[in-house]
Design an enzyme around this catalytic site. Structure first.
Site: not given
Ligand code: DQA
Length: 151
Positions: A76, A109
């Site tokens: 992630n 989003r």
């Molecule tokens: C994220 C989504 C990203 O856009 C964001 O910057 C995050 C978390 C998620 O796990 O939904 O920090 O990766």
């Protein structure tokens, strides 16, 4: 008994899980996610190395180590998903399967979250499944690694 090892890598601000925008990211902490991954790893026969950093260079160094240390990567990349060519280059340099996870559905989003530098490199992308996405990613990774598809 484990048959393969997987690096689960987490990018910036994910250390704040549980307190950071819980309406979007839920109430589980990163330690809870690490525990979920460890349990999934036991069930699936995967040795899990779970890491988080807010620093791009640290994440990249860990990915360089992963070239020889692990069989697959679940990542992630958090905000670096949308900004980091360097992280994408490091992932490209690893001849191991990569699965990208996002807790939230980034596509629902802001527009700047719709582009990922990582997705073109990933075998699979799991978005919007909450922290369960990590478990789903590990299940898919186990399938890929069992099939011997380590490209
Ligand atoms: C994220 C989504 C990203 O856009 C964001 O910057 C995050 C978390 C998620 O796990 O939904 O920090 O990766």
């Amino acid at each position: 008994m484990t048959f393969a090892s997987v690096l689960v890598l987490n990018g910036p601000n994910l250390n704040l899980l549980g307190t950071r925008e819980p309406a979007i990211y839920g109430s589980e902490t990163l330690a809870d996610v690490a525990q979920r991954c460890a349990q999934a790893g036991e069930r699936l026969g995967l040795a899990i190395d779970f890491k988080q950093s807010n620093a791009e260079d640290r994440l990249i160094d860990w990915l360089h180590d992963a070239r020889t240390n692990v069989d697959g990567i679940v990542i992630n990349p958090a905000a670096y998903t949308h900004t980091s060519v360097a992280l994408a280059d490091a992932l490209t340099a690893i001849a191991k399967p990569v699965i990208e996870v996002h807790i939230s559905n980034a596509h629902k989003r802001e527009a700047f979250r719709h582009h990922s530098f990582v997705s073109p490199i990933a075998e699979a992308v799991i978005v919007g499944c909450g922290t369960q996405g990590y478990v789903l990613a590990l299940e898919r990774m186990a399938t890929l690694l069992k099939a011997g598809d380590r490209s």
